[in-house]
Design an enzyme around this catalytic site. Structure first.
Site, PDB file in Angstrom:
ATOM      1  CB  ALA A   1      57.590  52.649  11.218  1.00  0.00           C
TER       2      ALA A   1
ATOM      3  CE1 TYR B   1      61.710  43.954  16.624  1.00  0.00           C
ATOM      4  CE2 TYR B   1      60.175  45.276  17.917  1.00  0.00           C
ATOM      5  CZ  TYR B   1      61.009  44.173  17.798  1.00  0.00           C
ATOM      6  OH  TYR B   1      61.134  43.289  18.841  1.00  0.00           O
TER       7      TYR B   1
ATOM      8  CD  GLU C   1      85.755  37.698  30.935  1.00  0.00           C
ATOM      9  OE1 GLU C   1      84.543  37.886  30.890  1.00  0.00           O
ATOM     10  OE2 GLU C   1      86.279  36.558  30.915  1.00  0.00           O
TER      11      GLU C   1
ATOM     12  CE  LYS D   1      84.810  42.133  39.365  1.00  0.00           C
ATOM     13  NZ  LYS D   1      83.518  42.748  39.637  1.00  0.00           N
TER      14      LYS D   1
ATOM     15  CE  LYS E   1      88.189  46.018  42.842  1.00  0.00           C
ATOM     16  NZ  LYS E   1      86.802  46.278  42.631  1.00  0.00           N
TER      17      LYS E   1
ATOM     18  CB  CYS F   1      77.257  88.335  33.231  1.00  0.00           C
ATOM     19  SG  CYS F   1      78.052  87.231  34.412  1.00  0.00           S
TER      20      CYS F   1
END
Ligand code: 5U1
Length: 712
Positions: A47, A49, A132, A134, A332, A450
């Site tokens: 609020a 902000y 890092e 991918k 990968k 059920c």
């Protein structure tokens, strides 16, 4: 006056000129947007902000000449376009060589190639690499001039991309102005992606509205970036990670790639903290394996990891081959999407009676496991995807999400196969199948009559996060329900060793263990109990809110429970985060006499919760960690994250997801990440597991926690 960047008070800007006020408000708003969207550590309430944002909007309205493209007010603007303008990249956007050998040998081969090209011998030291993630998204070039974002472009063919600036401005994580750098030109390259939870939510919404769902987060992200209507794009939740540079003028690029990433992060750009500097092939292999083990738990899709020679000087020596640098490779992991055949379509009946069509598949290895079934969600989804038995389809399995059929490979459809139809009777109990007006899902109307719903209800009640009945797994529940031994939840507590031991593959010892586990489960907490009942829309958080709210009204134990069971819709709506749908669901559940009876019978069987359960305010206030907020990070030596959370909450504390000035303690284990750094920068006490245990036992030592050690 408080520091305008950190205090929740209004900055004292009234004496300043409008231009100074605008500049100051922008700085404050940029800072808090970075805290919120990038660091996940908000320092002011939403609020507040919004209030500052509106103040800036009003000033810009009154002084249009002060409006600039890097103002936070200029994000969600723009117009519907006829097409995107082509952009010639000042420096071509290269691609990266892909190593499809997903084993350790992939890393070994890359390292060997680099050493050969650099003419290194066995006597030379291992090469230093920056490793890092991918990200599985869409590559973007962000052009900053004098620190302000002026253009964002897709990769295109590497030479010419498309101008997608107005959509990229909607991504809150991307700063419109860089911090601490004013270079005439600084182009940052990285990946726009969609988090898995955002993707699931978006598809759920699409499904509810009867709209087309997206195949995977990458397609959803790419679609949003290339959306001609910025209003639609703004509704698709996108994220961004920076990983490289394009054109640079007037900035001294650091001599290493790891240094570059640190610098980009310090400019306010999001850079993944899952990055390391590794030495030699061994370092790369260890990284590939560690990230591979963590892959399912990451909040976003990755399709591999990237290794880059860390020293830029060595990168320059290695150079390029066609459009790919010799100094980088993407190593990968097994694909998260594969093609396979639909051998049949079955119907599964869930705990709430929902009928889900499930594709029976020709087994296929996808996302690291062999998949034999994949959800088709509901009839409408199935129809929209035109799925039929015998089709070749793409199956996706990513993270902990259940595998799903994302679409057919239409070209290989065999001869005519009739359209799939939903059964009119439940395949398990033959009750009528219904679909309420406006609902996408078909449901069995049999309720606990059920067997499928009974089985699911029992498994839900017995799960770790509910009554935690160890050993009561799927196979045993199947036998208990199919053998008509357990019909309702209270029947569980009538089970004896003799009865259990008669079951298939059940030794006396195992039967005794189950009976002991049942006995132990009777001592529970009210939130666990409420969650375990399986009331539609009542998850763990709502169960806790209910227990806390009705406890605060002064009730204790049975009275709290009765308070919830008898609460009117209005009383339920007064509970934190309970809206009309949840309130109605709770009311409907307890209005059914058999559900109320189940609760009474469970109580009669001895299920109870401790008097000091933090449901009563008076009790809660006397708990050792009452009013204290914790953040957990890293891996603790003996406690799992859920265990640590449960212990803290049982002692009256709260566990939050991000560190802020309001955090009382950060509990850090091995490989703690940015949360630890954040705690240290804010001076929040950091404890290890042993110190946590002491705190749980003895409570905080002194009001100012002066006795708590701060690790270096
Ligand atoms: N993390 C990361 N992804 N990625 C993709 N780094 C990275 N670098 C790339 C690409 C295409 O290219 C450079 C090596 C030129």
């Amino acid at each position: 006056m408080q520091d305008p960047l950190f205090g929740a008070e209004t900055p004292a800007i009234d004496d300043a000129t409008p231009a100074q006020q605008v500049a100051q408000l922008r700085d404050v708003l940029h800072h808090h947007a970075h805290q919120y969207y990038v660091l996940d550590a908000p320092q002011i309430p939403d609020a507040e902000y919004d209030r500052l944002f509106k103040q800036l909007q009003a000033l810009e309205e009154a002084h249009p000449d002060l409006r600039t493209p890097d103002s936070p007010t200029q994000r969600v603007l723009g117009q519907v376009l006829d097409g995107f303008t082509p952009v010639r990249h000042a420096v071509p956007m290269l691609s990266i060589r892909t190593e499809t050998d997903t084993e350790a040998s992939g890393a070994v081969n890359f390292d060997a190639r680099v050493r050969r090209e650099l003419a290194l011998t066995e006597l030379d030291a291992p090469v230093e690499y920056a490793a890092e993630l991918k990200f599985d998204g869409l590559a973007i070039n962000l052009r900053y001039e004098n620190g302000a974002l002026v253009q964002a472009a897709t990769r295109g063919d590497g030479e010419i991309g498309e101008d997608v600036t107005q959509n990229i401005r909607n991504i809150r994580q991307i700063p419109l102005r860089l911090k601490g750098v004013n270079a005439p030109v600084l182009e940052v390259r990285g990946e726009v992606y969609m988090r898995r939870d955002d993707f699931e939510k978006l598809n759920e919404q699409q499904r509810e509205q009867g709209d087309k769902t997206f195949v995977n987060p990458r397609n959803a992200a790419a679609g949003a970036v290339r959306q001609l209507d910025p209003g639609i794009s703004a509704k698709r939740p996108l994220s961004f990670f920076a990983y490289g540079l394009g054109d640079v003028q007037g900035w001294d690029v650091p001599p290493t790639h790891s240094g570059l990433l640190d610098a980009l992060q310090s400019f306010g750009l999001p850079v993944s903290d899952k990055r390391i500097v590794a030495r030699g092939a061994d370092g790369l292999i260890a990284y590939h394996q560690a990230i591979g083990a963590e892959r399912d738990q990451l909040p976003f899709d990755i399709d591999g990891v990237v290794y880059k020679v860390n020293q830029r000087e060595l990168q320059a020596r290695l150079g390029f081959v066609s459009r790919e640098p010799r100094w980088a490779v993407a190593h990968k992991y097994p694909a998260q999407e594969q093609a396979t055949l639909i051998e049949g379509i079955d119907i599964q009946v869930g705990r709430t009676g929902k009928l889900t069509p499930v594709a029976r598949l020709k087994p296929v290895f996808v996302g690291g496991v062999t998949v034999t079934n994949a959800t088709l969600h509901n009839l409408f989804e199935l129809r929209r995807k035109h799925v039929r038995v015998g089709d070749q389809v793409i199956v996706r399995r990513a993270g902990d999400v259940i595998p799903e059929v994302v679409g057919i490979i239409a070209a290989v459809r065999p001869q005519y196969v009739p359209n799939f139809r939903m059964p009119t009777q439940c395949p398990v109990c033959s009750s009528t199948v219904v679909r309420e007006p406006g609902e996408m899902n078909h449901r069995c109307s049999g309720g606990l009559f059920c067997a499928a719903q009974r089985k699911q209800a029992i498994l839900h009640f017995a799960q770790r996060r509910a009554l935690d009945i160890e050993g009561l797994g799927e196979k045993l529940v199947d036998q208990l329900v199919e053998g008509h031994i357990v019909r309702t939840l209270p029947d569980l507590y009538k089970l004896g060793v003799a009865k259990l031991a008669q079951l298939e593959r059940m030794a006396d010892k195992s039967a005794q263990n189950i009976v002991d586990a049942l006995e132990k489960s009777k001592q529970t907490t009210l939130p666990r109990f409420l969650f375990g009942l399986g009331i539609r829309h009542v998850g763990e958080t709502t169960a806790k809110d209910l227990a806390r709210h009705f406890g605060q009204l002064g009730h204790k134990d049975d009275e709290t429970k009765a308070g919830i069971m008898n609460a009117s819709l209005d009383q339920l709506l007064a509970v934190n985060d309970v809206g009309p749908v949840v309130a109605q669901s709770i009311r409907t559940f307890f209005d059914q006499p058999h559900n109320a009876e189940v609760v009474e019978q469970l109580r009669a069987a001895g299920v109870t919760w401790a008097e000091h359960e933090p449901s009563a305010a008076a009790d809660a206030a006397s708990l050792p960690l009452y009013g204290k907020t914790f953040v957990l990070t890293g891996t603790l030596p003996t406690l799992g994250r859920e265990d640590a959370k449960a212990l803290i909450e049982a002692a009256g504390g709260k566990v939050a997801g991000s560190v802020s000035k309001k955090t009382h303690y950060v509990i850090a284990g091995a490989e703690a990440g940015s949360k630890l750094e954040k705690a240290q920068s804010l001076g929040v006490p950091v404890l290890d597991e042993e110190a946590l245990q002491a705190l749980l036992r003895d409570g905080p030592a002194a009001p100012d926690n002066a006795a708590v050690d701060q690790p270096a």
